[in-house]
Design a protein around this motif. Structure first.
Motif, PDB file in Angstrom:
ATOM      1  N   LEU A 101       0.908  -1.054   0.154  1.00  0.00           N
ATOM      2  CA  LEU A 101      -0.094   0.011   0.124  1.00  0.00           C
ATOM      3  C   LEU A 101       0.917   1.197  -0.112  1.00  0.00           C
ATOM      4  CD1 LEU A 101      -2.429  -1.326   2.580  1.00  0.00           C
ATOM      5  CD2 LEU A 101      -3.105  -0.472   0.064  1.00  0.00           C
ATOM      6  N   GLU A 102       0.873   1.896  -1.270  1.00  0.00           N
ATOM      7  CA  GLU A 102       1.924   3.065  -1.416  1.00  0.00           C
ATOM      8  C   GLU A 102       1.375   4.403  -1.641  1.00  0.00           C
ATOM      9  OE1 GLU A 102       4.077   1.376  -4.765  1.00  0.00           O
ATOM     10  OE2 GLU A 102       5.271   0.484  -3.515  1.00  0.00           O
ATOM     11  N   LYS A 103       0.122   4.412  -1.908  1.00  0.00           N
ATOM     12  CA  LYS A 103      -0.477   5.656  -2.258  1.00  0.00           C
ATOM     13  C   LYS A 103      -0.927   6.506  -0.917  1.00  0.00           C
ATOM     14  CE  LYS A 103      -2.068   3.898  -6.555  1.00  0.00           C
ATOM     15  NZ  LYS A 103      -3.268   3.674  -7.435  1.00  0.00           N
ATOM     16  N   VAL A 104      -0.091   6.860  -0.012  1.00  0.00           N
ATOM     17  CA  VAL A 104      -0.239   7.524   0.982  1.00  0.00           C
ATOM     18  C   VAL A 104       0.162   9.149   0.775  1.00  0.00           C
ATOM     19  CG1 VAL A 104       0.140   8.112   3.438  1.00  0.00           C
ATOM     20  CG2 VAL A 104       0.371   5.650   2.379  1.00  0.00           C
ATOM     21  N   LEU A 105      -0.810  10.030   0.847  1.00  0.00           N
ATOM     22  CA  LEU A 105      -0.665  11.564   0.494  1.00  0.00           C
ATOM     23  C   LEU A 105      -0.047  12.024   1.749  1.00  0.00           C
ATOM     24  CD1 LEU A 105      -3.629  12.117  -1.466  1.00  0.00           C
ATOM     25  CD2 LEU A 105      -1.611  11.154  -2.319  1.00  0.00           C
ATOM     26  N   GLY A 106      -0.184  11.923   2.836  1.00  0.00           N
ATOM     27  CA  GLY A 106       0.242  12.496   4.083  1.00  0.00           C
ATOM     28  C   GLY A 106      -0.563  12.157   5.171  1.00  0.00           C
ATOM     29  N   TYR A 107      -0.267  12.719   6.221  1.00  0.00           N
ATOM     30  CA  TYR A 107      -1.029  12.678   7.583  1.00  0.00           C
ATOM     31  C   TYR A 107      -1.437  14.027   8.196  1.00  0.00           C
ATOM     32  CZ  TYR A 107       3.322  14.555   9.696  1.00  0.00           C
ATOM     33  OH  TYR A 107       4.672  15.127   9.961  1.00  0.00           O
ATOM     34  N   LEU A 108      -2.500  13.804   8.988  1.00  0.00           N
ATOM     35  CA  LEU A 108      -2.839  15.041   9.757  1.00  0.00           C
ATOM     36  C   LEU A 108      -1.832  15.663  10.977  1.00  0.00           C
ATOM     37  CD1 LEU A 108      -5.207  17.084  10.495  1.00  0.00           C
ATOM     38  CD2 LEU A 108      -6.312  15.050  11.864  1.00  0.00           C
ATOM     39  N   ASN A 109      -1.724  16.726  10.605  1.00  0.00           N
ATOM     40  CA  ASN A 109      -0.545  17.067  11.650  1.00  0.00           C
ATOM     41  C   ASN A 109      -1.142  17.816  12.742  1.00  0.00           C
ATOM     42  OD1 ASN A 109       2.094  18.335  12.255  1.00  0.00           O
ATOM     43  ND2 ASN A 109       1.884  20.130  11.229  1.00  0.00           N
ATOM     44  N   GLY A 110      -0.464  17.191  13.758  1.00  0.00           N
ATOM     45  CA  GLY A 110      -1.538  17.562  15.194  1.00  0.00           C
ATOM     46  C   GLY A 110      -2.282  16.214  15.586  1.00  0.00           C
ATOM     47  N   SER A 111      -2.421  15.422  14.653  1.00  0.00           N
ATOM     48  CA  SER A 111      -3.214  14.162  15.058  1.00  0.00           C
ATOM     49  C   SER A 111      -4.655  14.697  15.151  1.00  0.00           C
ATOM     50  CB  SER A 111      -2.787  13.592  16.084  1.00  0.00           C
ATOM     51  OG  SER A 111      -3.291  12.010  16.022  1.00  0.00           O
ATOM     52  N   PHE A 112      -5.520  13.836  15.834  1.00  0.00           N
ATOM     53  CA  PHE A 112      -7.032  13.873  15.970  1.00  0.00           C
ATOM     54  C   PHE A 112      -7.140  15.398  17.135  1.00  0.00           C
ATOM     55  CE2 PHE A 112     -10.907  12.793  18.048  1.00  0.00           C
ATOM     56  CZ  PHE A 112     -11.864  13.022  16.894  1.00  0.00           C
ATOM     57  N   ASP A 113      -6.210  15.456  17.953  1.00  0.00           N
ATOM     58  CA  ASP A 113      -6.440  17.023  18.778  1.00  0.00           C
ATOM     59  C   ASP A 113      -6.456  17.988  17.959  1.00  0.00           C
ATOM     60  OD1 ASP A 113      -6.293  15.431  20.990  1.00  0.00           O
ATOM     61  OD2 ASP A 113      -4.177  15.627  21.458  1.00  0.00           O
ATOM     62  N   ALA A 114      -5.877  18.198  16.750  1.00  0.00           N
ATOM     63  CA  ALA A 114      -5.583  19.385  15.964  1.00  0.00           C
ATOM     64  C   ALA A 114      -7.304  19.366  15.295  1.00  0.00           C
ATOM     65  CB  ALA A 114      -4.679  19.289  14.953  1.00  0.00           C
ATOM     66  N   TRP A 115      -7.811  18.364  14.973  1.00  0.00           N
ATOM     67  CA  TRP A 115      -9.227  18.148  14.373  1.00  0.00           C
ATOM     68  C   TRP A 115     -10.105  18.501  15.313  1.00  0.00           C
ATOM     69  CZ3 TRP A 115     -10.567  17.019   9.283  1.00  0.00           C
ATOM     70  CH2 TRP A 115     -11.752  16.982   9.021  1.00  0.00           C
ATOM     71  N   ILE A 116      -9.984  18.326  16.453  1.00  0.00           N
ATOM     72  CA  ILE A 116     -11.098  18.801  17.447  1.00  0.00           C
ATOM     73  C   ILE A 116     -11.036  20.051  17.872  1.00  0.00           C
ATOM     74  CG2 ILE A 116     -11.518  18.570  20.069  1.00  0.00           C
ATOM     75  CD1 ILE A 116     -12.613  16.071  18.788  1.00  0.00           C
ATOM     76  N   ASN A 117      -9.622  20.807  17.946  1.00  0.00           N
ATOM     77  CA  ASN A 117      -9.445  21.869  18.174  1.00  0.00           C
ATOM     78  C   ASN A 117      -9.731  22.897  17.102  1.00  0.00           C
ATOM     79  OD1 ASN A 117      -8.198  21.301  20.750  1.00  0.00           O
ATOM     80  ND2 ASN A 117      -6.037  21.312  19.748  1.00  0.00           N
ATOM     81  N   ALA A 118      -9.980  22.460  15.932  1.00  0.00           N
ATOM     82  CA  ALA A 118     -10.540  23.319  14.782  1.00  0.00           C
ATOM     83  C   ALA A 118     -11.883  23.331  14.664  1.00  0.00           C
ATOM     84  CB  ALA A 118      -9.931  22.743  13.467  1.00  0.00           C
ATOM     85  N   GLY A 119     -12.504  22.687  15.801  1.00  0.00           N
ATOM     86  CA  GLY A 119     -13.839  22.517  15.821  1.00  0.00           C
ATOM     87  C   GLY A 119     -14.733  21.846  14.643  1.00  0.00           C
ATOM     88  N   LYS A 120     -13.992  20.758  14.019  1.00  0.00           N
ATOM     89  CA  LYS A 120     -14.527  19.980  13.272  1.00  0.00           C
ATOM     90  C   LYS A 120     -15.404  18.762  13.601  1.00  0.00           C
ATOM     91  CE  LYS A 120     -12.262  21.918   9.708  1.00  0.00           C
ATOM     92  NZ  LYS A 120     -12.676  22.521   8.632  1.00  0.00           N
ATOM     93  N   ASP A 121     -16.280  18.433  12.765  1.00  0.00           N
ATOM     94  CA  ASP A 121     -17.445  17.325  13.243  1.00  0.00           C
ATOM     95  C   ASP A 121     -16.438  16.118  13.417  1.00  0.00           C
ATOM     96  OD1 ASP A 121     -19.470  19.040  13.037  1.00  0.00           O
ATOM     97  OD2 ASP A 121     -19.912  18.105  10.426  1.00  0.00           O
TER      98      ASP A 121
END
Length: 482
Positions: free
Chosen positions: A349-369
């Protein structure tokens, strides 16, 4: 290689002779490092080759040969990159055809590593090119044999994975000759070093040890008992589960070549901020893969994400469930980004475009669903019984696990099948669905797949069947042992 995943076992050092087994738990895969008098060889290397280079440097030896027992189907081998970086010669057995430079050994051909000798023993079983390698020490004594998928502890390679023009019965017949004429004739004290240990899908039911001896296997392995050809063929072809879907893809990559791991990591280790990540995930060909611990995932995740935690048989399930033509973006625990990319690459499995910087905490802190999966104890299922039109239990264990004991009226839908929309349609989207596996890892993956397809009334049973069978109020169906 991740230190938690790769372990060295059965380290031997006698004079200058070194034999070390490097075992990867996630894939139940064993590679081997051999050295003597300044020269070395690696048997069946993984795609990430840093550990072999480190051992060569540590022992001040030059890697001279890379011995491949066959074209592996369950992982992408490191033969090409290791050869490129060391100048070592890749060795395959007779009847091998590949799209890269290699030495095709003849049956019985001998290769020297310092004062040691390695003899190629052609053993067509798992595939036509399958070859074992017998190592003799400087006194000329047979010390060990690297058996690949020809012989495991307690089992043999399954004969139904070959993509050529022979069926499993014909391959099993070849296996009968290989085992009886070449393997069983070796001295009883020869150590058996297979390519896989317990949990591997390359056999039916491998033993718990990762090495053995010829004598022990002759005494205990069902496939090495005295029996006629027809009885043997029946024994090794009966009870085979369907192989993981990614096996043919990996075998083809090993035979034809693949992109360098350095390039795969360069792309996959791109840090994406929340907005870039969110923009990407809306594309039709994008899958959000969350590799955090399964128990953490259920408490909150990005809607539509698939959970495959690094804490379980990650690479195997990733290869079995994720489509190879889709692009991936990752949510990982901080610091686990590179490990995730490497372990995905091990199964192609080679088609990795990248990762979420700051992990799930960054998503939460941005107020995302966010979404959640409800975790319940087995006692809660007992309280909701008996079954009615509003309750369904989905058991995602393998068929053999289900048949050994299960909840009455449960739907057996093995996790490997659940990724198929036709099988997913068997789940009642109007019911309260309780999902379980054996211990809890696979059921979280299953719940994430169902959530992705729009199921909402899902409950993950903590502890799986191991907890369920302790609850007297839950009706079970267990086969009687005569």
């Amino acid at each position: 290689m991740d230190a938690a995943e790769i372990s060295g076992f059965n380290f031997l050092e006698k004079n200058d002779m070194i034999v070390e087994q490097l075992y990867t738990n996630c894939l139940s895969e064993a590679a081997y490092f051999i050295a003597d008098k300044g020269e070395a060889a690696v048997v069946d290397p993984l795609r990430d080759i840093d550990e072999y280079l480190r051992l060569a440097e540590q022992h001040q030896v030059r890697i001279k040969y890379i011995f491949e027992t066959h074209f592996h189907a369950d992982f992408v081998s490191g033969h090409l990159e290791l050869a490129e970086k060391t100048g070592a010669t890749i060795i395959y057995g007779p009847e091998t055809n590949a799209a890269f430079a290699f030495h095709k050994a003849t049956d019985g051909e001998v290769f020297s590593i310092g004062n040691l000798e390695v003899r190629a023993i052609h053993t067509p079983v798992h595939t036509l090119e399958s070859t074992c390698y017998l190592l003799t020490d400087e006194e000329g004594n047979a010390h060990c044999i690297f058996t690949g998928d020809t012989l495991f502890v307690g089992d043999v390679g399954r004969p139904d994975l070959f993509s050529g023009n022979l069926d499993k019965e014909e391959l099993a017949s070849l296996m009968y000759d290989s085992l009886n004429n070449k393997i069983k004739t070796l001295p009883d004290n020869v150590i058996v070093y297979p390519a896989h240990g317990p949990g591997s899908a390359c056999g039916k039911n491998l033993g718990k040890e990762t090495f053995s001896t010829i004598g022990i296997q002759k005494a205990t392995n069902y496939a090495l008992q005295d029996q006629d050809r027809d009885a043997f063929i029946k024994a090794v072809t009966t009870g085979l589960n369907l192989p993981p879907a990614y096996f043919p893809i990996n075998a083809k990559m090993n035979a034809e070549g693949y992109e360098s791991l350095d390039e795969v990591k360069k792309q996959g280790l791109t840090a994406l901020d929340v907005e870039a990540f969110d923009a990407l995930r809306s594309a039709d060909d994008i899958i959000v893969l969350d590799t955090r611990n399964s128990t953490v995932f259920t408490e909150g995740f990005i809607p539509g994400a698939i959970s495959i935690g690094l804490d379980g048989r990650f690479a195997e399930w990733a290869g079995s469930i994720l489509p190879f033509d889709r692009r991936l973006i990752l949510v990982t625990d901080p610091g686990k980004e590179e490990e995730t990319v490497i372990r995905l690459a091990r199964v192609g499995l080679e088609k990795v475009l990248g990762y979420l910087n700051g992990s799930f905490d960054a998503w939460i802190n941005a107020g995302k669903d966010v979404d959640i999966i409800i975790d319940v104890e087995a006692e809660e299922l007992a309280m909701d019984l008996p079954f009615d039109s509003k309750l369904q239990v989905v058991d995602v264990r393998k068929n053999a696990e289900f048949e050994s004991g299960h909840i009455k009226e449960a739907l057996n839908l093995p996790l490997s099948d659940l990724a198929d929309p036709l099988h997913m349609a068997m789940v009642d989207d109007g019911a309260n669905v309780y999902v379980h596996c054996a211990g809890g890892y696979r059921s979280v993956i299953a719940c994430s797949l169902m959530k992705r397809e729009g199921f909402h009334n899902i409950r993950n049973i903590l502890g799986g069947y191991s907890k369920i069978k302790e609850i007297a109020e839950i009706p079970l169906e267990i086969p009687q042992v005569s």
